[in-house]
Write a protein that holds these residues in place. Structure first.
Motif, mmCIF file in Angstrom:
data_model
loop_
_atom_site.group_PDB
_atom_site.id
_atom_site.type_symbol
_atom_site.label_atom_id
_atom_site.label_comp_id
_atom_site.label_asym_id
_atom_site.label_seq_id
_atom_site.Cartn_x
_atom_site.Cartn_y
_atom_site.Cartn_z
ATOM 1 N N ASP A 23 1.752 30.568 -59.136
ATOM 2 C CA ASP A 23 1.020 29.411 -60.086
ATOM 3 C C ASP A 23 -0.056 28.655 -58.983
ATOM 4 O O ASP A 23 -0.213 29.082 -58.296
ATOM 5 C CB ASP A 23 1.932 27.889 -60.156
ATOM 6 C CG ASP A 23 1.512 27.710 -61.662
ATOM 7 O OD1 ASP A 23 -0.158 27.419 -61.529
ATOM 8 O OD2 ASP A 23 1.982 27.056 -62.204
ATOM 9 N N ASN A 25 -2.449 26.800 -60.324
ATOM 10 C CA ASN A 25 -1.773 24.841 -59.889
ATOM 11 C C ASN A 25 -1.087 24.387 -58.911
ATOM 12 O O ASN A 25 -0.563 24.695 -58.976
ATOM 13 C CB ASN A 25 -2.018 24.708 -61.495
ATOM 14 C CG ASN A 25 -2.194 22.988 -61.413
ATOM 15 O OD1 ASN A 25 -1.912 22.309 -60.925
ATOM 16 N ND2 ASN A 25 -2.196 22.409 -62.982
ATOM 17 N N GLN A 27 -0.337 21.238 -57.956
ATOM 18 C CA GLN A 27 0.398 20.394 -58.563
ATOM 19 C C GLN A 27 2.264 21.108 -59.568
ATOM 20 O O GLN A 27 3.160 20.602 -59.198
ATOM 21 C CB GLN A 27 -0.262 19.618 -59.555
ATOM 22 C CG GLN A 27 0.328 18.331 -59.675
ATOM 23 C CD GLN A 27 -0.666 17.023 -59.907
ATOM 24 O OE1 GLN A 27 -1.528 17.284 -60.311
ATOM 25 N NE2 GLN A 27 0.080 15.652 -60.318
ATOM 26 N N SER A 28 1.362 22.050 -60.032
ATOM 27 C CA SER A 28 2.104 22.992 -61.250
ATOM 28 C C SER A 28 3.328 23.220 -60.167
ATOM 29 O O SER A 28 4.203 23.904 -60.001
ATOM 30 C CB SER A 28 2.009 23.651 -61.894
ATOM 31 O OG SER A 28 2.654 24.113 -63.008
ATOM 32 N N ASP A 30 4.280 22.453 -57.431
ATOM 33 C CA ASP A 30 5.303 21.295 -56.969
ATOM 34 C C ASP A 30 6.158 21.522 -57.412
ATOM 35 O O ASP A 30 7.111 21.000 -57.421
ATOM 36 C CB ASP A 30 4.452 20.591 -56.172
ATOM 37 C CG ASP A 30 3.549 20.449 -55.012
ATOM 38 O OD1 ASP A 30 3.552 21.434 -54.226
ATOM 39 O OD2 ASP A 30 2.274 19.767 -55.510
ATOM 40 N N LEU B 39 7.716 13.390 -58.044
ATOM 41 C CA LEU B 39 6.587 13.816 -58.406
ATOM 42 C C LEU B 39 5.469 12.581 -59.615
ATOM 43 O O LEU B 39 4.121 13.035 -59.883
ATOM 44 C CB LEU B 39 6.317 15.349 -58.536
ATOM 45 C CG LEU B 39 7.112 15.934 -57.430
ATOM 46 C CD1 LEU B 39 6.280 17.571 -58.195
ATOM 47 C CD2 LEU B 39 5.593 16.207 -56.685
ATOM 48 N N ARG B 43 1.624 12.736 -61.054
ATOM 49 C CA ARG B 43 1.163 13.878 -62.643
ATOM 50 C C ARG B 43 1.134 12.688 -63.214
ATOM 51 O O ARG B 43 0.595 13.303 -64.508
ATOM 52 C CB ARG B 43 3.432 14.188 -63.177
ATOM 53 C CG ARG B 43 3.537 14.892 -62.067
ATOM 54 C CD ARG B 43 4.808 15.292 -62.513
ATOM 55 N NE ARG B 43 5.001 15.960 -63.477
ATOM 56 C CZ ARG B 43 6.071 16.780 -64.284
ATOM 57 N NH1 ARG B 43 7.752 15.948 -63.890
ATOM 58 N NH2 ARG B 43 6.634 17.559 -65.002
ATOM 59 N N THR B 46 -2.825 12.140 -62.773
ATOM 60 C CA THR B 46 -3.595 13.874 -63.057
ATOM 61 C C THR B 46 -4.032 13.381 -64.574
ATOM 62 O O THR B 46 -4.859 14.162 -64.927
ATOM 63 C CB THR B 46 -2.442 15.190 -62.585
ATOM 64 O OG1 THR B 46 -2.686 15.044 -61.342
ATOM 65 C CG2 THR B 46 -3.376 16.901 -62.774
ATOM 66 N N ASP B 82 -0.093 21.847 -68.183
ATOM 67 C CA ASP B 82 0.302 21.848 -66.652
ATOM 68 C C ASP B 82 1.415 20.962 -66.090
ATOM 69 O O ASP B 82 2.649 21.290 -65.168
ATOM 70 C CB ASP B 82 -0.401 22.460 -65.723
ATOM 71 C CG ASP B 82 -0.549 23.918 -65.897
ATOM 72 O OD1 ASP B 82 -0.057 24.414 -66.768
ATOM 73 O OD2 ASP B 82 -1.697 23.947 -65.095
ATOM 74 N N VAL B 83 1.568 19.777 -65.995
ATOM 75 C CA VAL B 83 1.605 18.440 -65.360
ATOM 76 C C VAL B 83 2.259 17.260 -65.868
ATOM 77 O O VAL B 83 3.152 16.846 -65.619
ATOM 78 C CB VAL B 83 0.663 17.770 -64.542
ATOM 79 C CG1 VAL B 83 -0.219 18.728 -63.311
ATOM 80 C CG2 VAL B 83 -0.318 17.039 -65.426
#
Lengths: 201, 159
Positions: A23, A25, A27-28, A30, B39, B43, B46, B82-83
């Motif tokens: 990925d 990203n 954070q994605s 992670d 996380l 998250r 963000t 995504d997050v």
């Protein structure tokens, strides 16, 4: 082909698997890593993009690839197509789960034809990810190679709803009998159908 | 044209997964959720930053908001998906998906639809910031976006 039901009481062991996560990203990446860590996977390789993943797959053997679909450069669709056509050794058949955030209209065909085992949508839900891994482990789909496609057989036989699920599929014929659309057969016509006749052989 | 090949492939995943040991499926899912909770603060931060950046550049009051193409905004909305966490901020991923559909269409026709963009920005702001919203209210906002998109689609199909 009915998909296996994943019961909470079933036992799984992912400790020995080597998983490649791709990925762009961080954070994605992670999030994916935390999820598979929770499943018990010990060997996780993180890759920040398609080109890096391709280098990893050329070098080492993997048991599962989970890749984001939309990435700059070599995206998840192209990476999966490359795996199915050109990856060395057993990596050509490695199970691939494609993760999409939003599938653009122009990418729908690519998502279908790239050769991934399954596609899941973000946000990532642990149950969904584990269910797909479970399905891959349980299923016996054939691998298909033709000029236009390489990957798991995309054609699923229709055998009704999955085991344990009640109901009929939308495309099943109705169980209701309607009015007759043509006149009933007369008794003579029925007799003629039932009557044995001599046939000269 | 080469002949089609159809064959069985045994992967190591199948062999290793049911090799004894490991954990129960229910436990594996609970463990994954626990790992994910670490996380959550990052998250949420963000999401807040991204929604603020979207409002600043493409919100109703932004100057020269059509200076960039819809794809730049599309990429930022993707970041939110995504997050996102499906269990927290319910409705936000669905609203973002609707926004992506809209921006995809804007790119296709080569023109912004500012009223629809404004509604989407207001909705994602509301869904990401207002934690007091009930689940029913969140779903009402999402279904409002669905109605808007249906209306747009029908209008664009009408000759």
């Amino acid at each position: 082909m009915a998909r296996a039901i994943m019961l909470p009481s079933a036992r799984i062991n992912l400790e020995k698997l080597v998983v490649l996560l791709v990925d762009d990203n961080p954070q994605s990446l992670d999030i994916l890593a935390q999820v598979v860590t929770g499943f018990g996977v010990r060997s996780i390789i993180r890759s920040p993009g398609g080109e890096d993943a391709r280098a990893q797959l050329t070098r080492d053997q993997y048991d599962l690839v989970i890749t984001d679909a939309q990435m700059p450069g070599l995206d998840g669709y192209a990476l999966t197509s490359w795996i199915r056509r050109e990856a060395p050794g057993q990596n050509r058949f490695v199970p691939v789960i494609l993760v999409t955030a939003h599938t653009r209209k122009t990418h729908v065909t690519r998502a279908r034809d790239c050769g991934a085992n399954y596609a899941i949508t973000k946000p990532i839900r642990p149950k969904t990810v584990l269910e797909r891994i479970y399905w891959i482990a349980k299923e016996d789909r054939m691998f298909i190679e033709v000029d236009t496609y390489a990957g798991p057989d995309r054609r699923f036989r229709r055998e009704g709803p999955p085991a344990g699920i009640d109901g009929r599929r939308a495309e099943d014929l109705s169980t209701q009998l309607g009015e007759a659309t043509s006149p009933n057969l007369s008794q003579d016509q029925i007799n003629a159908m039932m009557k044995p006749t001599k046939v000269a052989l | 044209m080469t002949a089609a090949r159809k064959f069985k492939v045994r992967n190591r995943l199948s062999a290793a997964m049911f090799d004894g040991g490991g954990k129960l499926v229910g436990q594996a899912i609970a463990d994954a959720q626990a790992e994910l909770s670490v996380l959550s603060p990052a998250r949420e931060a963000t999401i807040c930053e991204t929604v603020a950046a979207i409002s600043k550049t493409w919100g109703p009051g932004a100057a020269n908001r059509d200076a960039t193409g819809p794809m730049d905004l599309y990429v930022l909305v993707l970041t939110i998906i995504d997050v996102s966490d499906s269990s927290a901020l319910r409705g936000l991923p669905e609203a973002c998906n609707s926004f992506c559909d809209l921006l995809d269409h804007c790119t296709e026709v080569g023109a912004w639809d500012w009223p629809a963009v404004d509604v989407h920005i207001a909705t994602i702001q509301c869904l990401s910031i207002d934690t007091t919203l009930s689940e029913a209210d969140r779903m009402k906002l999402v279904s409002g976006l669905a109605r808007l998109m249906n209306h747009r689609n029908q209008a664009s199909e009408t000759p």
